[in-house]
Design an enzyme around this catalytic site. Structure first.
Site, short mmCIF file in Angstrom:
data_model
loop_
_atom_site.label_atom_id
_atom_site.label_comp_id
_atom_site.label_asym_id
_atom_site.label_seq_id
_atom_site.Cartn_x
_atom_site.Cartn_y
_atom_site.Cartn_z
N GLU A 15 0.75 -1.18 0.05
CA GLU A 15 -0.04 -0.24 0.11
C GLU A 15 0.87 1.28 -0.02
OE1 GLU A 15 -2.93 0.35 3.20
OE2 GLU A 15 -3.53 2.17 2.23
N ARG A 55 5.53 -13.45 9.44
CA ARG A 55 5.98 -12.20 9.36
C ARG A 55 7.30 -12.05 9.97
NH1 ARG A 55 2.12 -7.96 8.68
NH2 ARG A 55 3.34 -6.26 9.49
N LYS A 99 4.21 0.90 10.53
CA LYS A 99 4.06 2.14 9.64
C LYS A 99 3.63 3.40 10.51
CE LYS A 99 3.11 0.13 5.02
NZ LYS A 99 1.96 -0.22 4.12
P1 ATP Z 1 -0.46 -1.69 6.48
O1 ATP Z 1 -1.41 -2.60 5.65
O2 ATP Z 1 -0.70 -1.65 7.96
O3 ATP Z 1 -0.25 -0.29 5.95
P2 ATP Z 1 1.54 -3.48 5.92
O4 ATP Z 1 3.14 -3.57 6.80
O5 ATP Z 1 0.94 -4.75 5.99
O6 ATP Z 1 0.80 -2.20 6.65
P3 ATP Z 1 1.66 -3.42 3.08
O7 ATP Z 1 1.97 -2.27 2.24
O8 ATP Z 1 0.02 -3.75 3.08
O9 ATP Z 1 2.10 -3.05 4.40
O10 ATP Z 1 2.30 -4.79 2.89
C1 ATP Z 1 2.71 -5.36 1.63
C2 ATP Z 1 3.20 -6.61 1.69
O11 ATP Z 1 4.16 -6.90 2.73
C3 ATP Z 1 2.09 -7.15 2.22
O12 ATP Z 1 1.89 -8.59 1.34
C4 ATP Z 1 2.57 -7.63 3.52
O13 ATP Z 1 2.15 -9.25 3.95
C5 ATP Z 1 4.08 -7.87 3.47
N1 ATP Z 1 4.45 -7.57 5.03
C6 ATP Z 1 4.25 -6.61 5.49
N2 ATP Z 1 4.91 -6.37 6.68
C7 ATP Z 1 5.72 -7.51 6.82
C8 ATP Z 1 6.77 -7.97 7.77
N3 ATP Z 1 6.90 -7.56 9.03
N4 ATP Z 1 7.10 -9.50 7.37
C9 ATP Z 1 6.83 -10.13 6.05
N5 ATP Z 1 6.08 -9.48 5.47
C10 ATP Z 1 5.42 -8.28 5.65
#
Ligand code: ATP
Ligand code: MG
Length: 590
Positions: A42, A279, A289
C-alpha cells in the site's frame, strides 16, 4: 576466503514450504504451469525490512521458477496514500536488485470492481447498511456467539442499487453508509459476517483517480479480484491474512465460472491461490508504519532514511548491502510460526558481507599528535601531498593484493589514538610508552616512544618517538614482529570526517510488547557524533556518488578497530560524513 559461503548455503538449503507448494503445482500442471506472483504494497509509507521478506519471497519464487512478479500498488485508501510513496517503493525495490514485470494499481480496477459490486447487489449478495461503524462492530458477535443481522440486511434490491449509486455520486456523507456482502452473520469465521465491501471517502482525492470515485473497495473485496484480473497464480502474503483466505476464495467463487468468462484472460480453469508465511519481527525496533510515521513526524529520527530506521532506505544509509539483506532473509527462512529475530543476526550478516569486500583504512577517533624525531626530511616527497609525505602503499585488505592497494602517505607527524600511548605503563601494556616496547605502525615502520608533552591541565598534546628506517613493511625488515600494531594517519594529508556512530534505536528488546508510550523506550545513545582524522585515500569520496544502472552506489569501509562504515549522502566536496554500520565485534554466534 569464504567468498561464496552464503550462496552455497542457499543452494544447499532445502525448499521452503511455499517452494514445495509451487513445485507440486508445477508437477500437477496447475494453472497450465504458469507462475505469477505479485508484491502488493500500500503506498502509504516506506518499505521496511519486513516488506523485504515478502519481496524476497514474491520475486524469489518468480525468479526461481521462470515466472513473473508484478508490482501492484494496493491503493484503495486515498486518505493515507501518496505518489511520494509509490516512487520510494519503486526505488527501494530496484536498489534491492529485483525486477518486476508490470506495474499495476488496484485503482486500475475501480471500474471493474464497482461493476462487480453492482452485480452482487443485483444478485441479492450485497446491501447498503446505514448503521454507524460502532453499531456494525457491536453486531458482529464473537467467535463463539453469532452476530446480529443489520436492520437494513433485507432491503429490496432496487433500494440497494439506488443508495449505492447515490454513495458513488457523492450524495451521501462519508461514514454514513457502507456496502456489505450478505453472507452469514453466524459463520464461525468472523470475516464472513457480512464484511464491508465498499466505504465512502470524499474527504481526500485519490493520488491517481482524483475525485472520480466517492466509494472505495475494502481490502477483502479488492485483493483477490485484482489477483484474478492480472492472472496471479500464487498470492503470497503474511499469516494475519490466513483467516481472510476463505473470504478471498468466497469472492472468487462468485466471479469465476461460466457466468463471468472474460474477467480474466486465463480461461475458466484458472484460479489464484492465497498462501501465507510468518511475518518478520526484529528485536530493538518497530515496524509498524504508524509508529515509524510518528518517529519521523515528531523529529525523533532525522527522516524515513535515518540510518537507525528499519526502512529499506534507512538500512541503505546505514550501510547495509542488498546482498546482506537477501542473505539475512535466506538465513531466517519462511515458516508458519510467528517469532522474533535477534537484531544481532542482521548485524552478523552485514559483517559477513563487508568483511570480504570493504577496504580497511585508518581513522583516528580521539587523536593525539605523534612526532617521529629522527625522521629525515629528505624522505618527504609525495608530490600530490605538496612534498610533505613519504608515499607508502598499503593493501586494502591485508593478504589480498587482488583486492587492490592504496597510497598511505607517511611523514614526520602523525595522528594516533590517545589510548595507544600511556606515559606510565606496566608490562602488560603492549602499545606506546616511553622506554617501552617496539610498536609497529600499521603498514609502515616500527617505532619506540621516547616521551610526551602536556598542556597546563596535564593533557598530553604530543607524543615523541623514534623510528627504525629498516623496518618498513613490505621490505625484509618489515617481517620483524612486534607485540602490537597501532593505527595512524599522517597529519598533513589527513582528512577530517564527521563520523556518526549509530546504535540500536530502542533500548528494549521488544518495544511493541511494553506498556506505555513506545517513544519513552528509545535508546538515548543511539547516535553519537565525533570528528575523526581519516587517511587521505578517502579524499576520493568527496565527489558526487558513482551511479550504476542509474542507482547511486554506496561505498563501504572498515575503519580499523572501529567498525564498518559507509559514506553518507550528506558528504560534500568539502566535508566527508561516515555512518557506522556496525561495530567489529560479533556477539551473535556466541
Ligand atoms: P499496513 O497494511 O498496516 O499499511 P503493511 O505492513 O501490511 O502495513 P503493506 O504495504 O500492506 O504494509 O504490505 C505489503 C506486503 O508486505 C504484504 O503482502 C504484507 O504481508 C508484507 N509485509 C508487511 N509487513 C511484513 C513483515 N513484517 N514481514 C513480512 N511481510 C510483511
Ligand atoms: Mg497491509
Amino acid at each position: 576466503m569464504e567468498m561464496n559461503k552464503c550462496e552455497n548455503d542457499s543452494e544447499a538449503r532445502s525448499l521452503n514450504f511455499i517452494e514445495q507448494i509451487v513445485e507440486k503445482d508445477l508437477a500437477e500442471g496447475v494453472n497450465g504451469g504458469r507462475i505469477q506472483t505479485r508484491f502488493p504494497p500500500e503506498p502509504n509509507g516506506y518499505l521496511h525490512i519486513g516488506h523485504v521478506k515478502a519481496i524476497c519471497m514474491d520475486f524469489g519464487i518468480a525468479e526461481k521458477y521462470n515466472g513473473v512478479c508484478n508490482l501492484r500498488f494496493d491503493d484503495t485508501n486515498p486518505a493515507k496514500e501518496d505518489t511520494e510513496y509509490v516512487e520510494t517503493i519503486e526505488r527501494d525495490i530496484a536498489w534491492l536488485g529485483f525486477k518486476w514485470g508490470q506495474i499495476y494499481y488496484a485503482s486500475d480496477y475501480f471500474q471493474q470492481l464497482y461493476d462487480l459490486a453492482i452485480r452482487f447487489i443485483k444478485e441479492g449478495k450485497a446491501y447498503v447498511d446505514e448503521q454507524t461503524p460502532e453499531q456494525i462492530a457491536e453486531q458482529k458477535g464473537t467467535p463463539t456467539e453469532p452476530g446480529v443481522a443489520s436492520p437494513f440486511r433485507d432491503r429490496p434490491i432496487e433500494e440497494n442499487l439506488r443508495l449505492f449509486e447515490a454513495m458513488q455520486r457523492g450524495e451521501i456523507e462519508e461514514g454514513k453508509m457502507v456496502l456489505r456482502a450478505k453472507i452469514d452473520m453466524a459463520n464461525p469465521n468472523m470475516h464472513f459476517r457480512d464484511p464491508i465491501m465498499y466505504r465512502i471517502i470524499t474527504s481526500h482525492p485519490h493520488h491517481r483517480t482524483g475525485r472520480r470515485w466517492n466509494v472505495y473497495p475494502m481490502y477483502d473485496f479488492a485483493h483477490g479480484q485484482s489477483d484474478y484480473f492480472e492472472g496471479v497464480t500464487h498470492s503470497i502474503c503474511t499469516l494475519e491474512f490466513e483467516v481472510h483466505r476463505p473470504l478471498y476464495d468466497y469472492f472468487l467463487d462468485q466471479i469465476t465460472g461460466p457466468n463471468f468468462a472474460g474477467l480474466s484472460p486465463y480461461g475458466p480453469d484458472y484460479r489464484p491461490k492465497q498462501r501465507e508465511f510468518n511475518r518478520l519481527n526484529i528485536t530493538y525496533t518497530v515496524m509498524s508504519k504508524r509508529k515509524m510515521l510518528q518517529l519521523v513526524k515528531e523529529g525523533l529520527v532525522a527522516g524515513w532514511d535515518d540510518p537507525r530506521m528499519p526502512t529499506v532506505c534507512g538500512l541503505r544509509r546505514r550501510g547495509y548491502t542488498p546482498q546482506a539483506i537477501r542473505n539475512f532473509m535466506d538465513k531466517i527462512g519462511y515458516t508458519k510460526v510467528e517469532g522474533m529475530i535477534d537484531q544481532g543476526l542482521l548485524e552478523h550478516t552485514i559483517r559477513e558481507d563487508l568483511k570480504e569486500t570493504a577496504p580497511r583504512v585508518c581513522a583516528i577517533f580521539d587523536p593525539v599528535k605523534l612526532v617521529i624525531t629522527n625522521y629525515p626530511s629528505s624522505l618527504l616527497c609525495g608530490e600530490g601531498q605538496g612534498g610533505v609525505c613519504e608515499p607508502l602503499v598499503a593493501e586494502n585488505i591485508d593478504g589480498h593484493p587482488e583486492l587492490g592497494t592504496r597510497e598511505m602517505p607517511f611523514g614526520r607527524e602523525l595522528w594516533i589514538e590517545r589510548g595507544d600511548f600511556l606515559e606510565e605503563a606496566d608490562n602488560k601494556f603492549y602499545r606506546l610508552s616511553p622506554g617501552g616496547r617496539e610498536v609497529r605502525l600499521k603498514a609502515s615502520y616500527i617505532i619506540q616512544a621516547t616521551g610526551c608533552e602536556k598542556d597546563a591541565e596535564g593533557k598530553i598534546t604530543t607524543v615523541y618517538a623514534t623510528y627504525d628506517p629498516d623496518s618498513k613493511s613490505g621490505t625484509e625488515g618489515g617481517n620483524r614482529k612486534t607485540k602490537a600494531t597501532i593505527n595512524w594517519v599522517e597529519c598533513n594529508s589527513a582528512l577530517d570526517a564527521e563520523v556518526r556512530l549509530y546504535d540500536r534505536l530502542f533500548a528494549v528488546e521488544n518495544p511493541s510488547a511494553e506498556e506505555g508510550d513506545f517513544r519513552d523506550l528509545l535508546n538515548p545513545d543511539s547516535l553519537k557524533v565525533v570528528t575523526a582524522k581519516v587517511e587521505s585515500s578517502l579524499r576520493s569520496e568527496l565527489h558526487a556518488p558513482v551511479l550504476k544502472d542509474g542507482i547511486e552506489q554506496e561505498n563501504h569501509y572498515q575503519l580499523l578497530k572501529q567498525g564498518y562504515f559507509v559514506v553518507d549522502p550528506d558528504t560534500t566536496a568539502e566535508k566527508l560524513v561516515l555512518n557506522r554500520t556496525c561495530s567489529l565485534k560479533d556477539n551473535y554466534l556466541k
